[in-house]
Enzyme design. Structure first.
Site, short mmCIF file in Angstrom:
data_model
loop_
_atom_site.label_atom_id
_atom_site.label_comp_id
_atom_site.label_asym_id
_atom_site.label_seq_id
_atom_site.Cartn_x
_atom_site.Cartn_y
_atom_site.Cartn_z
NE ARG A 74 39.29 49.76 37.69
CZ ARG A 74 39.37 48.89 36.69
NH1 ARG A 74 40.48 48.79 35.99
NH2 ARG A 74 38.35 48.12 36.38
CD GLU A 111 49.77 42.84 38.95
OE1 GLU A 111 48.60 43.20 39.16
OE2 GLU A 111 50.71 43.66 38.87
#
Length: 186
Positions: A74, A111
């Site tokens: 992104r 994560e």
């Protein structure tokens, strides 16, 4: 700020993506609407011109950004537009094996798993001022890896810019330069 609240209404959330237990914040709907995309860019550019560049000048450094580094994927959507508005070059940071030629590498933990980022070895000259851009900072692993790549090329990250931050994950603590974000998410 009403414009930031408008941006937040465009975000979409996806539970258990890309793996169970993750609530993914998707900022792509902001880019689908030219008005909210411009609001996003205007807020980022306002910050860069009123905070980042004056801070560089106070530090006695060259007070311009030479390159904008966008993180896979992104950051590729935001980085080129920001670079163009700054009169800077754009450099992508890709996942391992996606760039041709000699590359520098940095391994990082996200994560939801480990990964490797790469940047072409000749992408940024030594001493350049770099702005690192991505859509979101969570644990800070990918942004810190991008900073490591910039340092390997003997350039300097002057700031990390994100649309969304998840401060409870303390990702900004891993960064070697100031961090700016538009929206905080719990």
């Amino acid at each position: 700020m009403a414009d930031i609240e408008l941006l937040k209404t465009k975000f979409q959330y996806h539970a258990d993506w890309p793996k169970k237990g993750i609530l993914f914040c998707d900022v792509l709907p902001v880019l689908r609407d030219p008005i909210t995309f411009e609001i996003l860019l205007t807020n980022i550019m306002s910050h860069v011109f009123t905070q980042t560049l004056p801070r560089l000048a106070q530090q006695g450094a060259e007070s311009r950004i030479n390159y904008v580094v966008g993180l896979d994927a992104r950051g590729f959507l935001l980085g080129p537009v920001i670079a163009q508005r700054l009169g800077a070059g754009f450099v992508p940071v890709r996942k391992q094996g996606k760039l041709p030629g000699a590359c520098v590498q940095a391994t990082f933990e996200k994560e939801y798993g480990a990964d490797v980022f790469e940047m072409q070895r000749d992408a940024i000259p030594a001493g350049a001022n770099v702005l690192v851009v991505d859509d979101l900072i969570a644990t800070g692993g990918s942004a810190a890896a991008a900073g490591s790549l910039v340092r390997q090329l003997q350039a300097r990250v002057v700031e990390y810019v994100f649309v969304v931050s998840i401060p409870c994950l303390k990702g900004a603590d891993k960064l070697d330069a100031p961090e700016y974000h538009l929206v905080e998410m719990d």
